[in-house]
Scaffold this active site. Structure first.
Site, mmCIF file in Angstrom:
data_model
loop_
_atom_site.group_PDB
_atom_site.id
_atom_site.type_symbol
_atom_site.label_atom_id
_atom_site.label_comp_id
_atom_site.label_asym_id
_atom_site.label_seq_id
_atom_site.Cartn_x
_atom_site.Cartn_y
_atom_site.Cartn_z
ATOM 1 N N ASP A 96 1.235 4.108 -7.140
ATOM 2 C CA ASP A 96 0.886 3.039 -5.912
ATOM 3 C C ASP A 96 2.202 2.711 -5.691
ATOM 4 O O ASP A 96 2.932 1.991 -6.211
ATOM 5 C CB ASP A 96 0.016 2.226 -6.561
ATOM 6 C CG ASP A 96 -0.307 1.124 -5.437
ATOM 7 O OD1 ASP A 96 0.505 1.315 -4.072
ATOM 8 O OD2 ASP A 96 -0.953 0.129 -5.717
ATOM 9 N N HIS A 111 -4.092 5.175 -3.818
ATOM 10 C CA HIS A 111 -5.164 4.555 -3.058
ATOM 11 C C HIS A 111 -5.166 4.956 -1.353
ATOM 12 O O HIS A 111 -3.815 5.243 -0.931
ATOM 13 C CB HIS A 111 -5.428 3.001 -3.099
ATOM 14 C CG HIS A 111 -4.054 2.350 -2.566
ATOM 15 N ND1 HIS A 111 -3.865 1.765 -1.398
ATOM 16 C CD2 HIS A 111 -2.955 1.738 -3.430
ATOM 17 C CE1 HIS A 111 -2.769 1.028 -1.077
ATOM 18 N NE2 HIS A 111 -2.327 0.856 -2.443
ATOM 19 N N HIS A 121 3.811 -4.055 3.039
ATOM 20 C CA HIS A 121 2.423 -4.753 3.990
ATOM 21 C C HIS A 121 2.995 -5.007 5.368
ATOM 22 O O HIS A 121 2.436 -6.143 5.872
ATOM 23 C CB HIS A 121 1.930 -5.906 3.250
ATOM 24 C CG HIS A 121 1.168 -5.296 2.067
ATOM 25 N ND1 HIS A 121 0.577 -6.383 1.151
ATOM 26 C CD2 HIS A 121 0.904 -4.232 1.415
ATOM 27 C CE1 HIS A 121 -0.176 -5.667 0.319
ATOM 28 N NE2 HIS A 121 0.099 -4.349 0.480
ATOM 29 N N ASP A 123 2.838 2.347 0.787
ATOM 30 C CA ASP A 123 1.895 1.786 0.162
ATOM 31 C C ASP A 123 0.516 2.193 0.746
ATOM 32 O O ASP A 123 0.159 1.494 1.840
ATOM 33 C CB ASP A 123 2.197 0.365 0.142
ATOM 34 C CG ASP A 123 1.058 -0.487 -0.740
ATOM 35 O OD1 ASP A 123 0.169 0.083 -1.413
ATOM 36 O OD2 ASP A 123 1.104 -1.600 -0.085
ATOM 37 N N GLU A 179 -7.960 -0.495 -2.304
ATOM 38 C CA GLU A 179 -7.196 -1.248 -3.426
ATOM 39 C C GLU A 179 -6.748 -2.464 -2.620
ATOM 40 O O GLU A 179 -6.574 -3.323 -3.410
ATOM 41 C CB GLU A 179 -6.105 -0.191 -3.773
ATOM 42 C CG GLU A 179 -5.325 -0.720 -4.688
ATOM 43 C CD GLU A 179 -4.299 -1.646 -4.506
ATOM 44 O OE1 GLU A 179 -3.515 -2.126 -5.434
ATOM 45 O OE2 GLU A 179 -3.706 -1.854 -3.111
ATOM 46 N N GLU A 180 -6.385 -2.494 -1.329
ATOM 47 C CA GLU A 180 -5.704 -3.597 -0.704
ATOM 48 C C GLU A 180 -6.925 -4.950 -0.705
ATOM 49 O O GLU A 180 -6.378 -5.975 -0.583
ATOM 50 C CB GLU A 180 -5.201 -3.360 0.477
ATOM 51 C CG GLU A 180 -4.016 -2.279 0.461
ATOM 52 C CD GLU A 180 -2.889 -2.797 -0.153
ATOM 53 O OE1 GLU A 180 -2.760 -3.941 -0.438
ATOM 54 O OE2 GLU A 180 -2.083 -1.922 -0.262
HETATM 55 ZN ZN LIG Z 1 -0.720 -0.118 -3.079
#
Ligand SMILES: [Zn+2]
Ligand SMILES: *[C@@H]1O[C@H](CO)[C@@H](O)[C@H](O)[C@H]1NC(C)=O
Ligand SMILES: *[C@@H]1O[C@H](CO)[C@@H](O)[C@H](O)[C@H]1NC(C)=O
Ligand SMILES: *[C@@H]1O[C@H](CO)[C@@H](O)[C@H](O)[C@H]1NC(C)=O
Ligand SMILES: *[C@@H]1O[C@H](CO)[C@@H](O)[C@H](O)[C@H]1NC(C)=O
Ligand SMILES: *[C@@H]1O[C@H](CO)[C@@H](O)[C@H](O)[C@H]1NC(C)=O
Ligand SMILES: *[C@@H]1O[C@H](CO)[C@@H](O)[C@H](O)[C@H]1NC(C)=O
Ligand SMILES: *[C@@H]1O[C@H](CO)[C@@H](O)[C@H](O)[C@H]1NC(C)=O
Ligand SMILES: *[C@@H]1O[C@H](CO)[C@@H](O)[C@H](O)[C@H]1NC(C)=O
Ligand SMILES: *[C@@H]1O[C@H](CO)[C@@H](O)[C@H](O)[C@H]1NC(C)=O
Ligand SMILES: *[C@@H]1O[C@H](CO)[C@@H](O)[C@H](O)[C@H]1NC(C)=O
Ligand SMILES: *[C@@H]1O[C@H](CO)[C@@H](O)[C@H](O)[C@H]1NC(C)=O
Ligand SMILES: *[C@@H]1O[C@H](CO)[C@@H](O)[C@H](O)[C@H]1NC(C)=O
Length: 504
Positions: A337, A264, A435, A276, A308-309
């Site tokens: 991922d 992604h 994140h 990520d 995706e998130e």
């Molecule tokens: Zn991810």
């Protein structure tokens, strides 16, 4: 900001460019081999790609690659250009879709009785700036009748539990609340998502989450006759975003025995998302570039998914808009991922269900076995990661496409056993920058990145040459062993397993 990672004495990229290969061989290209394609994947190439993505993010004040951001657009356009620069080896296209997303959101102030207090913002909260008394909502606030008339113009104080957060915020809105506070029904603080608006029960109001201790304290004080005034000052920007998947399918190879791969392109709001999932994005891009030097027998599709998130949006859109006859052409799908986590493990999706008791369509076990053999031959340990459909492979499983992939870990804490098997630090998150703003180039482990990058190359070279030993695709869609019902309240907005935002 440039990376501080020092590559030391690593040699400059030695592999021939596609243009050079053509000059050498004319139109002739050698049949791809696992060894050759793996050799084309280097730390330098991976790092350069990751740096490009970081540069996109850091060129703008918000330093993020969330969908709808300039840097996400730059990512999409760059991928398209990179894939188109391979002299027509791929059919490259952008697939446009729209989604409602919270582009920014912050709590400017949260005060109770004039003092700052701790709260988290719910995703998709409305903006608002209210100073008003707290009014306790009955039960769990899942029914309009739980909201007393005095909620109107005031701040609704609601317990977590029984229904999703979005319902509570919408019912508070319908009751005329100026804002809403949801307090935990278990120890500690929490956060989550209201889910993509609109919803039929009403408009969301500015909504924040607080701890059980704080919330029950207010409830008791109010029951004792106190009048508690709070300030909730929240700014969010929720937009209908236009975004794109980038798709590249080899012109060569048997289109009826296609391998699909994906990663992604988007990050969360908090940071640039370089592990990520910049790592997966660059990993499959590097393999796509290298593959263009070779002849193949089976076609390969690379999917670079947006959103995706925000809930597997791009991959879901792709699968749902693929005609059944084209879905049937895909023999299997591999997902990447997070493949360069700083405190990594080498995890493989548990396609055979041996570790987590949830298996994929026939072929998923073969993918898992293939990747296990890859790590074994590389002299590395490996482990399994749950195959629960909560990353971009989920939509593929839903239509019966066998899937697999690797993963180096997110916010999970490394166990002693994992530290023994993979090195690194026990008791520390596998990706401490998961994140977060610090998920940048300096967050990457280049050894893991290279190892998993070469795993992608090995898989692509193998399946682009032959599906021998792989079960025939059963195009009669079997229901997955993860019943949809179990995912009901999550699937409207589900994300990868690690980034699953709480809905209730
Ligand atoms: Zn991810
Ligand atoms: C990103 O691209 C989309 C689609 O082309 C466009 O609507 C949007 O305005 C762009 N966003 C930014 C911040 O440039
Ligand atoms: C309260 O929080 C604001 C930011 O929201 C901060 O500027 C201010 O200094 C804080 N006040 C106190 C007393 O901590
Ligand atoms: C919210 O209201 C307060 C009080 O009127 C004001 O001081 C503050 O600037 C407002 N916040 C925003 C973001 O406008
Ligand atoms: C909401 O409460 C009313 C009154 O108690 C009740 O009749 C109704 O069934 C409840 N609705 C739901 C969805 O629980
Ligand atoms: C999902 O949420 C609804 C309320 O929005 C609730 O009634 C239902 O029981 C929940 N279902 C599951 C499976 O948790
Ligand atoms: C949300 O909660 C998770 C744990 O459930 C925590 O790791 C994360 O930092 C929280 N995020 C915010 C913005 O508070
Ligand atoms: C609580 O205080 C507010 C503002 O100070 C006032 O408007 C309101 O009437 C009070 N409510 C009660 C129940 O005393
Ligand atoms: C978002 O915009 C597109 C294009 O204008 C439109 O088709 C779609 O209905 C919009 N979605 C929402 C939720 O407003
Ligand atoms: C799938 O079917 C559609 C509509 O019948 C057709 O246009 C398309 O060419 C078919 N694709 C393949 C790969 O056969
Ligand atoms: C595995 O899942 C099946 C079907 O959901 C269930 O019947 C079985 O009890 C589970 N086995 C274990 C060991 O959890
Ligand atoms: C594999 O794990 C074992 C412990 O489980 C450890 O002794 C061994 O060194 C590990 N091998 C590698 C290559 O890290
Ligand atoms: C294909 O899947 C369907 C649905 O699960 C099943 O009924 C059928 O037996 C499978 N066919 C083959 C050849 O395995």
């Amino acid at each position: 900001m440039r990376s501080t990672i020092v590559l030391g004495t690593l040699a400059a990229a030695a592999s021939a460019s596609p243009a050079l290969a053509r000059r050498q061989y004319g139109t002739y290209k050698p049949l791809v081999t696992s060894e050759a394609l793996q050799a084309d994947i280097t730390k330098e190439g991976l790092l350069e790609g990751a740096q490009t993505l970081e540069d996109f993010a850091y060129a703008y004040p918000r330093r993020t690659r969330i969908i709808g951001s300039e840097a996400h657009n730059d990512t999409v356009n760059w991928l398209k250009e990179e894939l188109e620069a391979l002299d027509g080896y791929y059919d490259v296209s952008l697939q446009n879709f729209f989604t409602v997303a919270m582009i920014t959101g912050q709590i400017n102030a949260f005060k109770v009785s004039g003092s700052n207090a701790s709260a988290s913002l719910f995703e998709y909260s409305a903006s608002g700036n209210a100073t008003a008394p707290l009014v306790v909502v009955a039960n769990r606030g899942c029914n309009a009748t739980d909201y007393p008339a005095t909620v109107s113009g005031n701040i609704a104080l609601i317990s977590r539990g029984s229904c999703d957060f979005g319902l509570k915020s919408a019912l508070a809105g319908t009751a005329g609340a100026a804002a809403a506070i949801i307090y935990n029904n278990a120890a500690g603080e929490f956060n989550g998502t209201l889910g993509v608006p609109p919803r039929p029960e009403g408009n969301y109001v500015a909504t924040v989450a607080i701890s059980q201790q704080l919330g029950t304290g207010f409830v008791q004080a109010i029951a004792g006759g106190a009048n508690i005034t709070a300030t909730i000052d929240v700014t969010t920007d929720i937009q209908n975003v236009s975004t794109y998947n980038v798709l590249a399918t080899t012109k060569g190879g048997d289109q009826n025995n296609k391998l699909a791969l994906g990663a992604h392109t988007d990050s969360v709001l908090a940071g640039p998302g370089i592990n990520d999932d910049g790592s997966g994005t660059v990993g499959i891009l590097e393999v796509a570039k290298a593959l263009s030097k070779y002849e193949i027998k089976n076609a390969v599709t690379f999917g670079f998914w947006a959103g995706e998130e925000e809930g597997l949006l791009g991959s879901t859109y792709y699968v749902e808009h693929l005609p059944a006859n084209e879905t049937a052409q895909i023999r299997g799908y591999l997902n990447f991922d997070m493949i360069a986590s700083p405190n990594y493990i080498h995890a493989i999706y548990d396609g055979d269900g041996s570790a987590f008791n949830v298996s994929g369509p026939p072929g998923s076990a073969q993918f898992e076995k293939f990747l296990e053999d890859y790590f074994t031959s590389a002299g590395e340990n490996f482990t399994a990661t749950a195959f629960d459909g909560r990353s971009d492979y989920g939509p593929f499983l839903d239509v019966g496409i066998p899937s697999g992939g690797t993963f180096t870990g997110a916010e999970e804490i490394k166990t002693e056993a994992e530290a023994a098997a993979f090195g690194g630090e026990a008791g520390v998150a596998l990706d401490k920058c998961y994140h977060a703003a610090c998920d940048n180039v300096a967050n990457l482990d280049l050894d893991a990145f290279e190892l998993h990058g070469k795993a992608i190359a090995a898989a692509v070279a193998t399946y682009a040459t032959s599906w021998e030993g792989f079960p025939a695709r059963n195009t009669t869609v079997a229901r997955r062993s993860v019943p949809r019902a179990r995912r009901t309240n999550e699937s409207r907005h589900h994300r990868s397993r690690r980034s699953q935002p709480l809905k209730k």
